[in-house]
Motif scaffolding. Structure first.
Motif, mmCIF file in Angstrom:
data_model
loop_
_atom_site.group_PDB
_atom_site.id
_atom_site.type_symbol
_atom_site.label_atom_id
_atom_site.label_comp_id
_atom_site.label_asym_id
_atom_site.label_seq_id
_atom_site.Cartn_x
_atom_site.Cartn_y
_atom_site.Cartn_z
ATOM 1 N N THR A 1 96.945 26.811 58.438
ATOM 2 C CA THR A 1 96.550 27.215 59.784
ATOM 3 C C THR A 1 95.030 27.209 59.919
ATOM 4 O O THR A 1 94.471 26.675 60.889
ATOM 5 C CB THR A 1 97.099 28.613 60.126
ATOM 6 O OG1 THR A 1 98.521 28.559 60.180
ATOM 7 C CG2 THR A 1 96.575 29.085 61.485
ATOM 8 N N ARG B 1 99.958 29.909 56.149
ATOM 9 C CA ARG B 1 98.741 30.673 56.440
ATOM 10 C C ARG B 1 97.501 29.877 56.044
ATOM 11 O O ARG B 1 96.493 29.851 56.757
ATOM 12 C CB ARG B 1 98.764 32.021 55.700
ATOM 13 C CG ARG B 1 97.592 32.923 56.072
ATOM 14 C CD ARG B 1 97.676 34.245 55.366
ATOM 15 N NE ARG B 1 98.695 35.104 55.916
ATOM 16 C CZ ARG B 1 98.536 35.879 56.989
ATOM 17 N NH1 ARG B 1 97.396 35.844 57.653
ATOM 18 N NH2 ARG B 1 99.505 36.656 57.403
ATOM 19 N N VAL C 1 99.677 34.857 63.961
ATOM 20 C CA VAL C 1 98.603 33.966 64.372
ATOM 21 C C VAL C 1 98.357 34.122 65.870
ATOM 22 O O VAL C 1 99.287 34.024 66.672
ATOM 23 C CB VAL C 1 98.955 32.499 64.043
ATOM 24 C CG1 VAL C 1 97.776 31.590 64.401
ATOM 25 C CG2 VAL C 1 99.313 32.350 62.575
ATOM 26 N N ARG D 1 105.549 25.715 64.149
ATOM 27 C CA ARG D 1 104.371 26.441 64.615
ATOM 28 C C ARG D 1 104.739 27.574 65.576
ATOM 29 O O ARG D 1 104.047 28.593 65.633
ATOM 30 C CB ARG D 1 103.424 25.474 65.325
ATOM 31 C CG ARG D 1 102.463 24.787 64.392
ATOM 32 C CD ARG D 1 101.355 25.724 64.013
ATOM 33 N NE ARG D 1 100.635 25.225 62.857
ATOM 34 C CZ ARG D 1 99.929 25.996 62.065
ATOM 35 N NH1 ARG D 1 99.880 27.289 62.272
ATOM 36 N NH2 ARG D 1 99.278 25.493 61.054
ATOM 37 N N THR E 1 105.247 31.032 64.209
ATOM 38 C CA THR E 1 104.104 31.785 63.698
ATOM 39 C C THR E 1 103.494 32.711 64.746
ATOM 40 O O THR E 1 102.635 33.518 64.417
ATOM 41 C CB THR E 1 103.010 30.829 63.181
ATOM 42 O OG1 THR E 1 102.489 30.077 64.275
ATOM 43 C CG2 THR E 1 103.563 29.876 62.132
ATOM 44 N N ALA F 1 95.151 25.077 65.755
ATOM 45 C CA ALA F 1 95.876 24.565 64.591
ATOM 46 C C ALA F 1 96.962 23.582 65.013
ATOM 47 O O ALA F 1 97.150 22.533 64.384
ATOM 48 C CB ALA F 1 96.488 25.729 63.813
ATOM 49 N N ASN G 1 96.122 29.624 66.959
ATOM 50 C CA ASN G 1 97.308 28.804 66.753
ATOM 51 C C ASN G 1 97.228 27.514 67.563
ATOM 52 O O ASN G 1 97.659 26.452 67.109
ATOM 53 C CB ASN G 1 98.561 29.589 67.143
ATOM 54 C CG ASN G 1 99.776 29.165 66.336
ATOM 55 O OD1 ASN G 1 99.660 28.515 65.302
ATOM 56 N ND2 ASN G 1 100.949 29.525 66.798
#
Length: 511
Positions: A172, A169, A37, A254, A257, A45, A42
């Protein structure tokens, strides 16, 4: 009209989540979005899932009741990410773990520490889910008059569908969309209201309203630790918010990712900007609420954001703005609940379900299926318990979750990343002592808080004594058990603090 707006948010959320299903196939997709990401995506998100019911509704409600001192909530929520940036963002990404218990087991080489972390992830995540479900119930009740349990059930069902469909995924994409929806939902009505404000005759001005015009509204922290000891309550609240952020499971996951540690730091910088932009708006709703919705102070202050447009505008304008805010509120509940559910489901899957399914089926099962079952369990328990905290405001409930996180995972992460002499018994003792102390304070607040004085202050805002107690426990026990320092500590520390471009095994740039 508000019901239609909520329906559109739900449809968009499910639609984006199903899109994620098309590209989510592996275990890595479900847990950490294959670590692919980008920082900007990100950051949107992260902001989407971090800005919860407490941010969208609760901050305005607290400022409405208690005045400008409640702005510390917005400051603390944002500064927490600065602490993350400085102390743990990049090392945590370099650990290579999927979940916080994975990190704990890798760093301390202990199944006991891992199990303690798993229990705390489930506990903190469930505690944080309660205000999201309560907020959904409040919003749905304000819009339709239906019982709050209906709104909570809707959010729970949608979250399970999205998380089970595509895991990390999938959510996100959903959470990035929901951040910008929430920001728009707060910003557009307040600009329309402020423009109208200039042409109306008001009992007080904006500045006087913010300061409480000398009324009891300006009494500090009356609902955040007690009137008797406001200075203690303020500092304790700030400790919880600033250092509890790094212990929230849906926040930490998070950072796994991101492609690398550098991307993790860049993500955090963008998050700080996005959070700062968002928190400009909730206090304005509280300020205007003092003139247009003062009756909510003694009844339901958490609904001031939803109620304000209809108090100012009659007819279509008020309906449209109210619908936009209702849509943004539901986006807040959905995004945060989704992130929490993924974090809790990951722990339940890895530490409870997978080994049992392996034994029952002889290994003939898909790991993704056990994750989906775990997602259902992760949301079911908080849904059954969400009425237990109805006596607390949304922001107060979230504040207690921050206090538990600050008293458990903050010492584990900060000392585990930066202090090589931390022992396995020290890590376990810190989690137990800090967790028991903070959770006891939570239970006292839920069952029946003290009526006043120091007991109310200490239990209402426990972080100022539970977090130092946990840090002290870790240090003392580690000093007493130097022989129990993990054998692989040196290697773990190198991995945590060496850029990904360097091969840890050979000390050379990686290919």
């Amino acid at each position: 009209m508000s019901l239609t707006a909520i329906g559109l948010v739900i449809a968009a959320t499910i639609g984006i989540g199903l899109f994620g299903l098309r590209i989510s196939r592996t275990t890595s997709d479900f847990y950490v979005a294959s670590r692919a990401v980008s920082p900007r995506w990100n950051a949107s998100a992260i902001s989407g899932e971090y800005l919860s019911a407490a941010s969208f509704l609760g901050v305005a409600g607290l400022v409405l009741v208690n005045g400008a001192d409640m702005l510390w909530f917005s400051v603390g929520y944002t500064v927490g990410y600065l602490m993350l940036l400085v102390l743990i963002a990049a090392p945590l990404r370099r650990s290579g773990a999927y979940t916080l218990p994975d990190f704990a087991e890798t760093r301390f080489e202990s199944a006991v520490v891992r199990r303690l972390c798993s229990g705390l992830v489930a506990g903190i995540g469930s505690l944080y889910l309660l205000p999201q479900l309560r907020g959904a119930g409040l919003t749905f009740h304000a819009v339709t008059g239906a019982p709050p349990a209906v709104g909570a059930a809707i959010v729970a069902a949608i979250v399970v569908i999205n998380v089970a469909a595509g895991g990390m995924r999938s959510i996100t994409f959903v959470q990035a969309f929901q951040y910008w929806l929430k920001l728009t939902a707060l910003a557009v009505p307040i600009f329309v209201i402020l423009i109208t404000w200039r042409s109306m005759d008001h009992p007080v001005g904006l500045l006087d309203s913010l300061q409480g015009a000398g009324s009891e509204w300006a009494e500090p922290l009356s609902h955040a630790g007690g009137r008797d000891h406001p200075l203690y309550a303020t500092y304790s609240l700030l400790l919880a918010l600033c250092f509890g952020t790094m212990g929230l499971p849906h926040v930490l996951v998070r950072f796994y990712t991101n492609p690398d540690g550098r991307a993790a730091r860049r993500t955090t910088v963008v998050v700080l900007a996005l959070l700062g932009l968002f928190y400009l708006f909730p206090p304005l709703y509280a300020v205007l609420g003092r003139s247009f919705a003062a009756d909510l102070i003694g009844t339901s202050p958490d609904t001031v954001v939803l109620e304000l447009p209809s108090r100012i505008f009659a007819g279509t304008t008020g309906d449209l703005l109210g619908a936009l805010l209702a849509a943004g509120a539901f986006a807040a509940f959905l995004s945060t609940s989704s992130g929490l559910t993924v974090a809790i489901a990951g722990v339940i899957d890895q530490d409870l379900l997978r080994s049992r399914l392996h034994r029952l089926t002889g290994g003939d099962y898909l790991a993704v299926n056990s994750f989906r079952i775990a997602a259902l369990l992760a949301i079911a328990v908080p849904y059954l318990a969400f009425n237990l905290t109805k006596a607390l405001s949304l922001a107060d409930t979230v504040g207690l979750a921050f206090a538990v996180a600050a008293s458990t995972f903050c010492p584990l992460l900060v000392l585990g990343i930066w202090w090589r002499k931390m022992s396995v018994p020290g890590a376990a003792a810190g989690l137990v002592v800090g967790g028991v102390a903070a959770i006891t304070a939570v239970l006292v607040n839920v069952i029946g808080p003290p009526s006043g004085g120091w007991p109310k202050a200490l239990f209402g805002q426990p972080a100022a004594w539970t977090m130092p107690l946990a840090f002290l426990t870790v240090v003392v026990v580690s000093k007493l058990t130097p022989e129990r320092i993990p054998r692989g500590t040196a290697r773990s520390m190198v991995r945590l603090h060496t850029p990904e471009a360097v091969d840890v095994d050979r000390g050379l740039p990686s290919a």
